[in-house]
Design a protein around this motif. Structure first.
Motif, PDB file in Angstrom:
ATOM      1  N   VAL A  51       0.837  -1.211   0.000  1.00  0.00           N
ATOM      2  CA  VAL A  51       0.000   0.000   0.000  1.00  0.00           C
ATOM      3  C   VAL A  51       0.864   1.249   0.000  1.00  0.00           C
ATOM      4  O   VAL A  51       0.561   2.242  -0.694  1.00  0.00           O
ATOM      5  CB  VAL A  51      -0.949  -0.028   1.214  1.00  0.00           C
ATOM      6  CG1 VAL A  51      -1.689   1.301   1.348  1.00  0.00           C
ATOM      7  CG2 VAL A  51      -1.933  -1.165   1.089  1.00  0.00           C
ATOM      8  N   ALA A  52       1.951   1.228   0.747  1.00  0.00           N
ATOM      9  CA  ALA A  52       2.842   2.395   0.770  1.00  0.00           C
ATOM     10  C   ALA A  52       3.472   2.628  -0.595  1.00  0.00           C
ATOM     11  O   ALA A  52       3.624   3.772  -1.029  1.00  0.00           O
ATOM     12  CB  ALA A  52       3.925   2.190   1.830  1.00  0.00           C
ATOM     13  N   LEU A  53       3.836   1.551  -1.303  1.00  0.00           N
ATOM     14  CA  LEU A  53       4.402   1.713  -2.637  1.00  0.00           C
ATOM     15  C   LEU A  53       3.366   2.248  -3.624  1.00  0.00           C
ATOM     16  O   LEU A  53       3.655   3.117  -4.443  1.00  0.00           O
ATOM     17  CB  LEU A  53       4.960   0.376  -3.124  1.00  0.00           C
ATOM     18  CG  LEU A  53       6.211  -0.133  -2.408  1.00  0.00           C
ATOM     19  CD1 LEU A  53       6.595  -1.517  -2.936  1.00  0.00           C
ATOM     20  CD2 LEU A  53       7.367   0.838  -2.591  1.00  0.00           C
ATOM     21  N   VAL A  54       2.152   1.720  -3.545  1.00  0.00           N
ATOM     22  CA  VAL A  54       1.100   2.162  -4.469  1.00  0.00           C
ATOM     23  C   VAL A  54       0.769   3.629  -4.255  1.00  0.00           C
ATOM     24  O   VAL A  54       0.517   4.388  -5.204  1.00  0.00           O
ATOM     25  CB  VAL A  54      -0.150   1.276  -4.307  1.00  0.00           C
ATOM     26  CG1 VAL A  54      -1.318   1.843  -5.107  1.00  0.00           C
ATOM     27  CG2 VAL A  54       0.151  -0.144  -4.743  1.00  0.00           C
ATOM     28  N   VAL A  55       0.762   4.061  -2.996  1.00  0.00           N
ATOM     29  CA  VAL A  55       0.446   5.455  -2.703  1.00  0.00           C
ATOM     30  C   VAL A  55       1.667   6.354  -2.849  1.00  0.00           C
ATOM     31  O   VAL A  55       1.564   7.499  -3.296  1.00  0.00           O
ATOM     32  CB  VAL A  55      -0.157   5.565  -1.283  1.00  0.00           C
ATOM     33  CG1 VAL A  55      -0.420   7.023  -0.923  1.00  0.00           C
ATOM     34  CG2 VAL A  55      -1.434   4.756  -1.191  1.00  0.00           C
ATOM     35  N   GLY A  56       2.841   5.852  -2.490  1.00  0.00           N
ATOM     36  CA  GLY A  56       4.023   6.702  -2.480  1.00  0.00           C
ATOM     37  C   GLY A  56       4.655   6.937  -3.833  1.00  0.00           C
ATOM     38  O   GLY A  56       5.232   8.002  -4.067  1.00  0.00           O
ATOM     39  N   VAL A  57       4.574   5.953  -4.743  1.00  0.00           N
ATOM     40  CA  VAL A  57       5.198   6.132  -6.061  1.00  0.00           C
ATOM     41  C   VAL A  57       4.589   7.303  -6.823  1.00  0.00           C
ATOM     42  O   VAL A  57       5.311   8.152  -7.356  1.00  0.00           O
ATOM     43  CB  VAL A  57       5.105   4.817  -6.860  1.00  0.00           C
ATOM     44  CG1 VAL A  57       5.474   5.054  -8.313  1.00  0.00           C
ATOM     45  CG2 VAL A  57       6.026   3.766  -6.253  1.00  0.00           C
ATOM     46  N   PRO A  58       3.257   7.443  -6.916  1.00  0.00           N
ATOM     47  CA  PRO A  58       2.732   8.619  -7.616  1.00  0.00           C
ATOM     48  C   PRO A  58       3.085   9.941  -6.948  1.00  0.00           C
ATOM     49  O   PRO A  58       3.170  10.974  -7.611  1.00  0.00           O
ATOM     50  CB  PRO A  58       1.212   8.391  -7.588  1.00  0.00           C
ATOM     51  CG  PRO A  58       1.048   6.934  -7.409  1.00  0.00           C
ATOM     52  CD  PRO A  58       2.181   6.523  -6.535  1.00  0.00           C
ATOM     53  N   VAL A  59       3.302   9.924  -5.632  1.00  0.00           N
ATOM     54  CA  VAL A  59       3.629  11.168  -4.941  1.00  0.00           C
ATOM     55  C   VAL A  59       5.102  11.516  -5.098  1.00  0.00           C
ATOM     56  O   VAL A  59       5.463  12.696  -5.247  1.00  0.00           O
ATOM     57  CB  VAL A  59       3.251  11.045  -3.447  1.00  0.00           C
ATOM     58  CG1 VAL A  59       3.671  12.290  -2.677  1.00  0.00           C
ATOM     59  CG2 VAL A  59       1.753  10.823  -3.312  1.00  0.00           C
ATOM     60  N   ALA A  60       5.971  10.518  -5.110  1.00  0.00           N
ATOM     61  CA  ALA A  60       7.404  10.779  -5.136  1.00  0.00           C
ATOM     62  C   ALA A  60       7.931  11.023  -6.535  1.00  0.00           C
ATOM     63  O   ALA A  60       8.809  11.881  -6.739  1.00  0.00           O
ATOM     64  CB  ALA A  60       8.162   9.611  -4.491  1.00  0.00           C
ATOM     65  N   ILE A  61       7.449  10.301  -7.518  1.00  0.00           N
ATOM     66  CA  ILE A  61       7.961  10.418  -8.877  1.00  0.00           C
ATOM     67  C   ILE A  61       7.130  11.454  -9.627  1.00  0.00           C
ATOM     68  O   ILE A  61       5.899  11.319  -9.747  1.00  0.00           O
ATOM     69  CB  ILE A  61       7.924   9.059  -9.597  1.00  0.00           C
ATOM     70  CG1 ILE A  61       8.742   8.030  -8.810  1.00  0.00           C
ATOM     71  CG2 ILE A  61       8.462   9.188 -11.016  1.00  0.00           C
ATOM     72  CD1 ILE A  61       8.703   6.644  -9.392  1.00  0.00           C
ATOM     73  N   ARG A  62       7.800  12.485 -10.137  1.00  0.00           N
ATOM     74  CA  ARG A  62       7.072  13.606 -10.740  1.00  0.00           C
ATOM     75  C   ARG A  62       6.298  13.232 -11.998  1.00  0.00           C
ATOM     76  O   ARG A  62       5.134  13.617 -12.135  1.00  0.00           O
ATOM     77  CB  ARG A  62       8.051  14.740 -11.032  1.00  0.00           C
ATOM     78  CG  ARG A  62       7.381  15.988 -11.573  1.00  0.00           C
ATOM     79  CD  ARG A  62       8.373  17.100 -11.793  1.00  0.00           C
ATOM     80  NE  ARG A  62       7.712  18.293 -12.312  1.00  0.00           N
ATOM     81  CZ  ARG A  62       8.364  19.409 -12.619  1.00  0.00           C
ATOM     82  NH1 ARG A  62       9.681  19.480 -12.443  1.00  0.00           N
ATOM     83  NH2 ARG A  62       7.693  20.448 -13.094  1.00  0.00           N
ATOM     84  N   PRO A  63       6.877  12.496 -12.961  1.00  0.00           N
ATOM     85  CA  PRO A  63       6.078  12.149 -14.155  1.00  0.00           C
ATOM     86  C   PRO A  63       4.833  11.329 -13.830  1.00  0.00           C
ATOM     87  O   PRO A  63       3.765  11.555 -14.409  1.00  0.00           O
ATOM     88  CB  PRO A  63       7.071  11.366 -15.031  1.00  0.00           C
ATOM     89  CG  PRO A  63       8.407  11.829 -14.591  1.00  0.00           C
ATOM     90  CD  PRO A  63       8.279  12.068 -13.120  1.00  0.00           C
ATOM     91  N   VAL A  64       4.962  10.396 -12.890  1.00  0.00           N
ATOM     92  CA  VAL A  64       3.806   9.587 -12.506  1.00  0.00           C
ATOM     93  C   VAL A  64       2.763  10.463 -11.815  1.00  0.00           C
ATOM     94  O   VAL A  64       1.550  10.316 -12.038  1.00  0.00           O
ATOM     95  CB  VAL A  64       4.242   8.423 -11.603  1.00  0.00           C
ATOM     96  CG1 VAL A  64       3.048   7.594 -11.173  1.00  0.00           C
ATOM     97  CG2 VAL A  64       5.255   7.545 -12.330  1.00  0.00           C
TER      98      VAL A  64
END
Length: 314
Positions: free
Chosen positions: A121-134
């Motif tokens: 869940v942390a990866l699913v939520v954190g990847v869009p927040v951390a990576i700018r293009p996503v």
């Protein structure tokens, strides 16, 4: 279809919650009755004609009724629930996303330990927040979902629909470099000209800068494309590749570079132009005039004529 609730919450009574407008509800009921009658009669007659070729005509009438009435009932149900189907279409993307996420969460929680579930869940939520293009893509697609509902609000609030109250069908949307692009299919009663006078109101409702409308099909005037503009990409600062070509060790001039703004004519060197000398026209000399007694005129008169420079006449 409206539903009133007299229940009280905290001493305050709730109002009327409208799911389907009364005008649409009445139109749907009328269309459903007509669909039932037409479908039942047409299908029943066709079935009776086909059955009469093999059985008695009276029995064929009963067979046609047994086939036509259920078919008409099916048509009645489809027409009657069409407003509900349209509502489900408007929320279809959100519903599918919610079902997929809830199903994934249940399966993940039932088949993995709690620590693994939290990490996923942390990866699913954190990847869009951390990576700018996503993150930018997620925001762009979220605006596409929002814009579809904002356009529906525009059609329902201040754009006149047809007599039955049916609104245009909002098909799909996708992000663009400046905003969103939405495809809409108009119902009878609206045209592109009717919407062009309300583009400023549509832009306000969609929280956008401007809105443009053009036909999405050359053969169908009801198929339109809405271009919703939120930002101006032409004013962005773009890095020039010429900076990398400049040698950092090159000396810098002490005097600032003066950019010419106009043509300096004294700096233009042109060769002198010499015009040719214009001479006297060649012609016959006039005969000397004579007096009445046949003698020549005096010499002084002739000399005064010769001294006159004819070049001044030119």
């Amino acid at each position: 279809m409206s539903k009133s609730s007299p229940r009280r919450f905290g001493g305050r009574s709730t109002g009327t919650v409208t799911v389907i407008e009364a005008k649409v509800h009445r139109s749907s009921a009328r269309n459903a009755r007509m669909a039932f009658i037409l479908t039942a009669v047409i299908v029943g007659l066709l079935s009776a004609v086909v059955a009469a070729s093999s059985i008695h005509p009276i029995l064929a009438v009963f067979v046609g009724a047994l086939i036509g009435v259920p078919t008409g009932g099916l048509a009645w149900v489809l027409v009657r629930i069409w407003p509900v189907i349209r509502l489900l279409w408007w929320w279809s993307t959100e519903t599918i996303l919610a079902v997929v996420l809830l199903t994934a969460w249940v399966q993940l929680a039932n088949h993995t330990p709690t620590v693994v579930t939290l990490i996923v869940v942390a990866l699913v939520v954190g990847v869009p927040v951390a990576i700018r293009p996503v993150r930018r893509q997620a925001i762009a697609w979220t605006w596409c979902l929002v814009v579809r509902h904002r356009l529906r609000v525009c059609f329902a609030q201040f754009i006149i629909a047809n007599q039955s109250g049916s609104l245009p069908l909002i098909l799909w949307a996708r992000p663009t470099p400046v905003g969103e692009r939405v495809w809409v299919y108009l119902r009878p009663g609206l045209s592109e000209k009717d919407l062009e006078g309300r583009l400023d109101k549509i832009a306000v409702t969609c929280h956008a800068s401007t809105v443009l409308i053009e036909r999405a099909s050359e053969n169908n005037a009801a198929y339109l494309r809405f271009d919703i503009k939120r930002r101006e990409v032409l004013t962005a600062h773009v890095g020039s590749p010429l900076v990398d070509v400049i040698d950092p060790a090159a000396p810098v001039s002490a005097s600032p570079l003066t950019v010419p703004t106009a043509l300096d004519l004294p700096d233009v060197h042109m060769p002198p132009v010499t015009l040719p000398t214009q001479g006297k026209p060649a012609g016959k000399k006039p005969a000397p005039a004579t007096t009445a007694n046949g003698s020549k005129p005096a010499a002084s008169s002739a000399s005064s004529v010769e001294d006159d420079d004819t070049s001044d006449w030119i």
